[in-house]
Motif scaffolding. Structure first.
Motif, mmCIF file in Angstrom:
data_model
loop_
_atom_site.group_PDB
_atom_site.id
_atom_site.type_symbol
_atom_site.label_atom_id
_atom_site.label_comp_id
_atom_site.label_asym_id
_atom_site.label_seq_id
_atom_site.Cartn_x
_atom_site.Cartn_y
_atom_site.Cartn_z
ATOM 1 N N ALA A 49 -2.636 -70.968 20.907
ATOM 2 C CA ALA A 49 -1.333 -71.506 21.485
ATOM 3 C C ALA A 49 0.029 -70.640 20.713
ATOM 4 C CB ALA A 49 -1.330 -73.268 20.697
ATOM 5 N N GLN A 50 -0.079 -70.106 20.486
ATOM 6 C CA GLN A 50 0.254 -69.302 19.214
ATOM 7 C C GLN A 50 1.541 -67.819 19.944
ATOM 8 O OE1 GLN A 50 -1.747 -68.378 16.149
ATOM 9 N NE2 GLN A 50 0.285 -69.048 14.684
ATOM 10 N N LEU A 51 0.897 -68.051 21.246
ATOM 11 C CA LEU A 51 0.657 -66.859 22.532
ATOM 12 C C LEU A 51 1.859 -66.538 23.170
ATOM 13 C CD1 LEU A 51 0.669 -63.902 23.314
ATOM 14 C CD2 LEU A 51 -1.568 -64.965 24.764
ATOM 15 N N VAL A 52 2.806 -66.661 23.680
ATOM 16 C CA VAL A 52 4.367 -66.728 23.990
ATOM 17 C C VAL A 52 4.377 -65.303 25.240
ATOM 18 C CG1 VAL A 52 6.745 -66.839 24.618
ATOM 19 C CG2 VAL A 52 5.385 -68.236 22.633
ATOM 20 N N PRO A 53 3.583 -65.236 26.117
ATOM 21 C CA PRO A 53 3.666 -64.079 27.173
ATOM 22 C C PRO A 53 5.471 -63.985 27.847
ATOM 23 C CG PRO A 53 1.902 -65.394 27.976
ATOM 24 C CD PRO A 53 2.864 -66.395 26.682
ATOM 25 N N GLY A 54 5.594 -62.519 27.986
ATOM 26 C CA GLY A 54 6.965 -62.753 28.161
ATOM 27 C C GLY A 54 6.195 -62.108 30.491
ATOM 28 N N PRO A 55 7.608 -61.545 30.881
ATOM 29 C CA PRO A 55 7.653 -61.645 32.259
ATOM 30 C C PRO A 55 7.077 -61.100 32.868
ATOM 31 C CG PRO A 55 9.568 -60.687 31.478
ATOM 32 C CD PRO A 55 9.166 -61.238 29.830
ATOM 33 N N VAL A 56 5.479 -60.650 32.797
ATOM 34 C CA VAL A 56 4.964 -59.598 32.660
ATOM 35 C C VAL A 56 5.239 -59.757 34.499
ATOM 36 C CG1 VAL A 56 2.781 -58.791 33.261
ATOM 37 C CG2 VAL A 56 2.910 -60.069 31.161
ATOM 38 N N ALA A 57 4.832 -60.114 35.507
ATOM 39 C CA ALA A 57 5.275 -60.284 36.702
ATOM 40 C C ALA A 57 6.443 -59.201 37.104
ATOM 41 C CB ALA A 57 5.062 -61.563 37.519
ATOM 42 N N ASP A 58 7.602 -59.525 36.950
ATOM 43 C CA ASP A 58 8.554 -59.077 37.208
ATOM 44 C C ASP A 58 8.783 -57.262 36.397
ATOM 45 O OD1 ASP A 58 9.350 -61.289 38.228
ATOM 46 O OD2 ASP A 58 10.423 -62.484 36.496
ATOM 47 N N HIS A 59 8.842 -57.478 35.353
ATOM 48 C CA HIS A 59 8.282 -56.295 34.492
ATOM 49 C C HIS A 59 7.229 -55.186 34.277
ATOM 50 C CE1 HIS A 59 12.293 -58.217 32.512
ATOM 51 N NE2 HIS A 59 12.435 -57.401 33.691
ATOM 52 N N GLY A 60 5.819 -55.602 34.229
ATOM 53 C CA GLY A 60 5.132 -54.747 34.257
ATOM 54 C C GLY A 60 5.373 -54.534 32.975
ATOM 55 N N HIS A 61 5.033 -53.283 33.219
ATOM 56 C CA HIS A 61 4.542 -52.904 30.970
ATOM 57 C C HIS A 61 5.527 -51.291 30.730
ATOM 58 C CE1 HIS A 61 3.268 -51.714 27.275
ATOM 59 N NE2 HIS A 61 2.477 -50.582 27.727
ATOM 60 N N SER A 62 6.639 -52.040 30.462
ATOM 61 C CA SER A 62 7.603 -50.711 30.013
ATOM 62 C C SER A 62 7.331 -50.375 28.490
ATOM 63 C CB SER A 62 9.683 -50.997 30.022
ATOM 64 O OG SER A 62 9.324 -52.099 31.451
ATOM 65 N N PHE A 63 6.312 -49.532 28.014
ATOM 66 C CA PHE A 63 5.750 -48.932 27.475
ATOM 67 C C PHE A 63 6.438 -49.541 26.461
ATOM 68 C CE2 PHE A 63 5.800 -45.863 30.857
ATOM 69 C CZ PHE A 63 5.475 -45.086 30.492
ATOM 70 N N ALA A 64 7.042 -48.844 25.468
ATOM 71 C CA ALA A 64 7.654 -50.068 24.102
ATOM 72 C C ALA A 64 8.415 -50.738 23.774
ATOM 73 C CB ALA A 64 7.717 -48.281 22.893
ATOM 74 N N ALA A 65 9.109 -50.909 25.613
ATOM 75 C CA ALA A 65 10.552 -51.326 25.200
ATOM 76 C C ALA A 65 10.521 -53.191 25.295
ATOM 77 C CB ALA A 65 11.189 -50.967 26.744
ATOM 78 N N ASP A 66 8.946 -53.508 25.573
ATOM 79 C CA ASP A 66 8.774 -54.570 26.150
ATOM 80 C C ASP A 66 9.069 -55.625 24.438
ATOM 81 O OD1 ASP A 66 7.270 -54.050 28.688
ATOM 82 O OD2 ASP A 66 5.585 -54.228 27.950
ATOM 83 N N LEU A 67 9.010 -55.318 23.972
ATOM 84 C CA LEU A 67 9.150 -56.838 22.895
ATOM 85 C C LEU A 67 10.248 -57.001 22.857
ATOM 86 C CD1 LEU A 67 6.700 -55.796 20.558
ATOM 87 C CD2 LEU A 67 6.842 -57.639 22.239
ATOM 88 N N LEU A 68 10.945 -56.251 22.483
ATOM 89 C CA LEU A 68 13.175 -56.080 22.466
ATOM 90 C C LEU A 68 13.869 -56.974 23.658
ATOM 91 C CD1 LEU A 68 14.091 -52.509 21.093
ATOM 92 C CD2 LEU A 68 14.129 -54.447 19.592
ATOM 93 N N VAL A 69 13.092 -56.119 25.057
ATOM 94 C CA VAL A 69 13.628 -57.273 26.073
ATOM 95 C C VAL A 69 12.930 -58.514 26.212
ATOM 96 C CG1 VAL A 69 12.577 -57.340 28.735
ATOM 97 C CG2 VAL A 69 13.505 -55.357 27.716
ATOM 98 N N ASN A 70 11.759 -58.432 26.004
ATOM 99 C CA ASN A 70 11.393 -60.354 26.062
ATOM 100 C C ASN A 70 11.877 -61.184 24.995
ATOM 101 O OD1 ASN A 70 9.919 -59.042 27.649
ATOM 102 N ND2 ASN A 70 7.828 -59.369 26.408
ATOM 103 N N CYS A 71 12.276 -60.282 24.144
ATOM 104 C CA CYS A 71 13.151 -61.557 22.462
ATOM 105 C C CYS A 71 14.596 -61.225 23.362
ATOM 106 C CB CYS A 71 13.599 -60.250 21.520
ATOM 107 S SG CYS A 71 11.658 -60.468 20.069
ATOM 108 N N ALA A 72 15.567 -60.469 24.129
ATOM 109 C CA ALA A 72 16.920 -60.824 23.969
ATOM 110 C C ALA A 72 16.574 -62.371 25.785
ATOM 111 C CB ALA A 72 16.966 -59.491 24.706
ATOM 112 N N LEU A 73 15.270 -62.044 26.428
ATOM 113 C CA LEU A 73 15.443 -62.891 27.382
ATOM 114 C C LEU A 73 15.123 -64.089 27.128
ATOM 115 C CD1 LEU A 73 13.709 -61.030 30.382
ATOM 116 C CD2 LEU A 73 15.720 -61.661 30.416
ATOM 117 N N PHE A 74 14.243 -64.669 25.826
ATOM 118 C CA PHE A 74 13.609 -65.894 25.355
ATOM 119 C C PHE A 74 14.935 -66.092 24.789
ATOM 120 C CE2 PHE A 74 9.590 -63.938 25.312
ATOM 121 C CZ PHE A 74 8.538 -64.688 26.423
#
Length: 302
Positions: free
Chosen positions: A246-271
């Motif tokens: 229940a703690q897991l909050v997935p980012g927009p995997v379908a839209d962005h795929g996996h952008s190496f080490a950028a994912d977490l910053l991108v997802n924090c900004a989007l959320f």
């Protein structure tokens, strides 16, 4: 030791392309879409060009001139060395007198390394700020489908300003601690039983390390965020580190795929833009690479 703050996140991705059209083994597996994978991102821009783009956007948004630039890429352009990269990045950002540190070696887990170095610099140095930048693109001829397949690689970059003082810009993230653990024998890319066991042990070690710094165990966090791996992989990694489903909050995997080490910053900004997290929420950001696992404890501010 004083906490540091992260603010003014910027990011860029390549253009969307359907995973099913990659033409690589496994790209047409119907289970990929069921597990969150749909598009990947592709650009002709180099990693350094994307880094200059997002770095400039973050500095403009923050109105800052940083004391350091911390840059990580695992995909430099052919013939590009750290010396020329550092100079080109500083000049492109309009800060030719700023010290640029070229940091890498943890793959998709580089964000943990960058935040840990920023924390050390700003906590023990009179400097007031550091620009963190990570950028990567898939080189021509290299496949995008990851082992497992863990995810599909995308071209993208992200930047954020780290400061000792609380920033005026909101939203911001207050970093309470970082723990990085490594195991050179293998990691998330190794899907054998032995590799999965190493992954579990590495996750538990990272969680224990973060608890030593912050006093919080995995179940004490409001949410846990991982890189944009397929959803089944995120659930496995979350469980390995001791987080509840229940703690897991997935980012927009379908839209962005996996952008190496950028994912977490991108997802924090989007959320943050979507108002997903309440002020005061404690987030465990999990940055994993082939041989390392970093956990970053951040509090949502404003």
């Amino acid at each position: 030791m004083a906490d540091i703050h992260l603010s003014s996140i910027s990011y860029v991705h390549g253009d969307p392309r359907p995973v099913a059209g990659l033409g690589e083994p496994g790209c047409d597996d119907e289970r990929l879409s069921q597990d969150g994978l749909r598009d990947y991102r592709e650009t002709t821009a180099s990693s350094l060009e994307m880094a200059c783009d997002v770095g400039a956007k973050t500095l403009a948004a923050a109105g800052a001139s940083p004391d350091f630039v911390l840059y990580a890429t695992e995909t430099p352009q052919e013939g590009e060395d750290a010396l020329s990269t550092n100079a080109r990045l500083a000049v492109a950002l309009g800060i030719p007198g700023t010290v640029v540190l070229n940091l890498a070696g943890h793959g998709c887990g580089n964000l943990g390394l960058l935040v840990q170095v920023a924390d050390a610099l700003l906590s023990r140095h009179p400097a007031g700020s550091a620009l963190i930048v990570t950028a990567d693109r898939v080189a021509s001829g290299r496949g995008r489908m990851m082992t497992g397949p863990l995810s599909v690689l995308s071209d993208g970059a992200a930047a954020v300003l780290a400061t000792r003082e609380a920033p005026a810009a909101r939203p911001a993230l207050r970093v309470h601690g970082v723990a990085v653990r490594t195991d050179a024998q293998g990691g998330t890319a190794d899907v054998s039983p032995a590799g999965q066991r190493r992954t579990v042990l590495l996750g538990r070690s990272a969680a224990a390390g973060l608890k030593e710094v912050t006093g919080l165990g995995p179940r004490d966090y409001t949410h846990a965020l991982f890189n944009n791996y397929r959803l089944s992989s995120q659930r496995f990694l979350a469980g390995a580190a001791g987080f509840a489903a229940a703690q897991l909050v997935p980012g927009p995997v379908a839209d962005h795929g996996h952008s190496f080490a950028a994912d977490l910053l991108v997802n924090c900004a989007l959320f943050a833009r979507a108002g997903t997290f309440e002020p005061g929420a404690r987030l465990a950001l999990s940055a994993t690479g082939p041989n390392s696992w970093a956990l970053i404890d951040v509090e949502v501010v404003g």
